[in-house]
Structures are given as C-alpha cells and as structure tokens.
Design an enzyme around this catalytic site. Structure first.
Site, PDB file in Angstrom:
ATOM      1  N   ASN A  14       0.870  -1.180   0.000  1.00 35.32           N
ATOM      2  CA  ASN A  14       0.000   0.000   0.000  1.00 35.32           C
ATOM      3  C   ASN A  14       0.905   1.227   0.000  1.00 35.32           C
ATOM      4  OD1 ASN A  14      -1.791   2.062   0.486  1.00 35.32           O
ATOM      5  ND2 ASN A  14      -2.331   1.401   2.556  1.00 35.32           N
ATOM      6  N   TRP A  15       0.931   1.914  -1.127  1.00 38.94           N
ATOM      7  CA  TRP A  15       1.841   3.063  -1.245  1.00 38.94           C
ATOM      8  C   TRP A  15       1.305   4.326  -0.586  1.00 38.94           C
ATOM      9  CZ3 TRP A  15       3.307   2.554  -7.168  1.00 38.94           C
ATOM     10  CH2 TRP A  15       4.191   1.480  -7.316  1.00 38.94           C
ATOM     11  N   LYS A  16       0.051   4.305  -0.178  1.00 39.86           N
ATOM     12  CA  LYS A  16      -0.560   5.489   0.449  1.00 39.86           C
ATOM     13  C   LYS A  16      -0.364   6.705  -0.476  1.00 39.86           C
ATOM     14  CE  LYS A  16       0.040   3.175   4.804  1.00 39.86           C
ATOM     15  NZ  LYS A  16       0.192   3.233   6.257  1.00 39.86           N
ATOM     16  N   HIS A 100      -9.289   1.393   5.191  1.00 44.17           N
ATOM     17  CA  HIS A 100      -7.981   1.525   5.836  1.00 44.17           C
ATOM     18  C   HIS A 100      -8.123   2.430   7.063  1.00 44.17           C
ATOM     19  CE1 HIS A 100      -3.823   2.565   6.596  1.00 44.17           C
ATOM     20  NE2 HIS A 100      -3.510   1.469   5.936  1.00 44.17           N
ATOM     21  N   GLU A 102      -6.406   4.764   8.094  1.00 42.87           N
ATOM     22  CA  GLU A 102      -6.181   6.188   7.811  1.00 42.87           C
ATOM     23  C   GLU A 102      -7.447   6.829   7.228  1.00 42.87           C
ATOM     24  OE1 GLU A 102      -2.597   5.510   5.617  1.00 42.87           O
ATOM     25  OE2 GLU A 102      -1.626   4.937   7.492  1.00 42.87           O
ATOM     26  N   GLU A 172      -4.987  -4.772  10.650  1.00 41.03           N
ATOM     27  CA  GLU A 172      -3.938  -3.762  10.805  1.00 41.03           C
ATOM     28  C   GLU A 172      -4.150  -3.030  12.127  1.00 41.03           C
ATOM     29  OE1 GLU A 172      -2.199  -2.739   6.678  1.00 41.03           O
ATOM     30  OE2 GLU A 172      -3.789  -1.325   7.111  1.00 41.03           O
ATOM     31  N   GLY A 178       3.032   2.315  10.705  1.00 42.28           N
ATOM     32  CA  GLY A 178       3.964   3.426  10.532  1.00 42.28           C
ATOM     33  C   GLY A 178       4.738   3.762  11.800  1.00 42.28           C
ATOM     34  N   SER A 218       3.905  -2.160  10.114  1.00 43.00           N
ATOM     35  CA  SER A 218       5.370  -2.246  10.253  1.00 43.00           C
ATOM     36  C   SER A 218       5.944  -3.593   9.801  1.00 43.00           C
ATOM     37  CB  SER A 218       5.803  -1.921  11.688  1.00 43.00           C
ATOM     38  OG  SER A 218       5.428  -0.592  12.015  1.00 43.00           O
ATOM     39  N   GLY A 239       3.086  -1.218   4.166  1.00 46.22           N
ATOM     40  CA  GLY A 239       3.084   0.213   3.876  1.00 46.22           C
ATOM     41  C   GLY A 239       4.482   0.699   3.542  1.00 46.22           C
ATOM     42  N   GLY A 240       5.130   1.319   4.523  1.00 41.46           N
ATOM     43  CA  GLY A 240       6.436   1.946   4.317  1.00 41.46           C
ATOM     44  C   GLY A 240       7.451   1.063   3.604  1.00 41.46           C
TER      45      GLY A 240
HETATM   46  P1  13P Z   1       3.345   0.390   7.590  1.00 40.41           P
HETATM   47  O1  13P Z   1       3.831  -0.901   6.964  1.00 40.41           O
HETATM   48  O2  13P Z   1       4.061   1.586   7.087  1.00 40.41           O
HETATM   49  O3  13P Z   1       3.272   0.288   9.076  1.00 40.41           O
HETATM   50  O4  13P Z   1       1.813   0.570   7.078  1.00 40.41           O
HETATM   51  C1  13P Z   1       0.952  -0.493   7.154  1.00 40.41           C
HETATM   52  C2  13P Z   1      -0.291  -0.144   6.419  1.00 40.41           C
HETATM   53  O5  13P Z   1      -1.005   0.751   6.797  1.00 40.41           O
HETATM   54  C3  13P Z   1      -0.579  -0.896   5.189  1.00 40.41           C
HETATM   55  O6  13P Z   1      -1.866  -0.621   4.719  1.00 40.41           O
END
Ligand code: 13P
Length: 260
Positions: A14-16, A100, A102, A172, A178, A218, A239-240
């Site tokens: 997920n590149w956000k 998600h 967020e 999640e 993050g 993470s 994510g990251g």
């Molecule tokens: P991180 O891997 O950056 O913690 O993010 C996880 C995430 O929100 C994937 O959708």
C-alpha cells in the site's frame, strides 16, 4: 491474479500518498523483472489514483495485480472528489483497499461506509481488501476483540456467501502502522484466529477457511518470516517497506520461501 488454491499467500504493498505515475511505472517495471514468472504468492500494489493507469500498464502480463486505495459506492453522479468502481474497471484495476484505518481516522470512514463500498466493489468485479484493527487506546482498554467483532459484523453486514468468497481481510492494528512497532507474531496470530472464528459465525467454516487474512503494521523483511509462519496469517499488507522496490521484493521472496 491467480486463484489456484485456497489461501494462497498474498503480499500487497500500500503506497498510500506516495509516488507519481512515472515513479509507479518505474517501480512496477523493476519489480516484474525481479519476480519469477509464476511466484508462489499473489502480489499486488496499491498506488494513489493518479498513478493507477501507469501502474496497470507497467504490470500488464505480469503476476502483479494493481489495487486502488478506495472506491465510492455510487457508480456516477455529483460526488466531487470521488472515484467509482466502473472508473477503476476501465483502468484495468483488479483490487481495492477499503476501510484503511487512515480513511477511518482522517476521513470519517465508518463500518457502514465500508460496507457500502465493499458491496459496490464486489458487484463491479473488484476484489476488496477490507481493513480492520484496533487503536492503542482500545487495545489498552481490553477492547480489541469487541472492536474487531463490530468492524466485522457491521463492515460485512448483509454480505452473501458469493460476495464473501471474494473477500480479503487485513488486520492492521493502528498502533503498529507506521510506528515501527510490529505486532509480535503471537499477538497477530491471536487476532487472526479470533477473526477467523468470527467468520465461521458470520458465514460458515468453509468460507472462514477460504478467506485470506493479511497482517499489516510495520511489516519489513526482518519480521516477515515469523509473521507468515503463523497459521492464520495468509499474507501481509505492507506500507512503508513497500515504497522501495528491492525491500518489497525481499518481503515477496520471503513469502515465497515460507510457502515453499
Ligand atoms: P506500515 O507498513 O508503514 O506500518 O503501514 C501499514 C499499512 O497501513 C498498510 O496498509
């Protein structure tokens, strides 16, 4: 994306709100050159809307599926700023992330809006990845299971079995997103096992055993093997660590080895 066997592992990035169309194309071309023609895991990437077309083009004919990060429940209309399922279909997008944390935290997403998006996604042939998970306050207050139960009951309300068949869920925990604070494999497994049991209650055992449960929060190459070794973890939503192609490739590669 292949659907050869039940609970084939699934690694999604997920590149956000990162990466332009050009950056997405470069990344996808790089990843497809690293991947074997038939990896042992399903692989997907979720770019932001403006980079979807470039990503779909760069992924064409490869094992990489492209996901959107959201979808609106109406198919067209006066809904400024929204993107519909037919628009995603038109681009060749196969999957969509829904709910998600967020979106829930910053944009007012609720289990009820998740449910509407989910139904629209499936009826338009998009495979949904529905995200659930508790906040730190909820975990510390001992509310983790009741939060997950509500998110599942309300988010998946009224889903028929045929629709549920298409579902991928991502657990999640918000406190792990993050933050670098990954859930331990045991904590993740405990939540995943709970989710699977709830799926038996909501649907039936066959479906509960069929639906893939990804872990997100993470995930990085260093913790992937231990997480994926858990019986109810069927993959990861990254994510990251998905932003750099070589790091994401490592996670996919570890997924292939765990499966082998
Ligand atoms: P991180 O891997 O950056 O913690 O993010 C996880 C995430 O929100 C994937 O959708």
């Amino acid at each position: 994306m292949t659907e050869t066997s039940i609970r084939r592992p699934f690694i999604a990035g997920n590149w956000k709100m990162y990466k332009t169309a050009a950056q997405a194309a470069e990344y996808v071309s790089g990843l497809r050159s690293m991947l074997p023609a038939d990896p042992k895991v399903d692989v997907a990437l979720a770019p932001a809307f403006p980079a979807l077309e470039a990503a779909v083009r760069a992924a064409a004919g490869s094992p990489i599926a492209i996901a959107a990060q959201n979808v609106f429940w109406e198919t067209e209309g006066a809904f400024t700023g929204e993107v519909s399922a037919p628009m995603l279909n038109d681009l060749g997008v196969e999957l969509v992330i829904i709910g998600h944390s967020e979106r829930r935290q910053y944009f007012g997403e609720t289990d009820q809006t998740v449910n509407r998006r989910l139904k629209t996604a499936v009826s338009n042939g998009l495979r949904p990845i529905v995200c659930i998970g508790e906040t730190l306050e909820q975990r510390e207050a001992g509310l983790t299971f009741s939060v997950l139960e509500t998110q599942l009951k309300d988010g998946l309300a009224g889903l028929d079995h045929e629709t549920a068949e298409k579902l991928v869920l991502a657990y999640e925990p918000v406190w792990a997103i993050g933050t670098g604070r990954t859930a331990t494999p045991e904590i993740a497994q405990e939540a995943h096992r709970f989710i699977r049991h709830k799926l038996i209650e909501l649907f039936d055992k066959r479906l509960a055993n069929h639906i893939r449960l990804l872990y997100g929060g993470s995930v990085k190459p260093e913790n992937t093997a231990d997480l994926l070794a858990q019986p109810d973890l069927d993959g990861a939503l990254v994510g990251g660590a998905s932003l750099k192609v070589d790091v994401f490739y490592k996670i996919v590669d570890i997924g292939c080895q765990v499966t082998a």
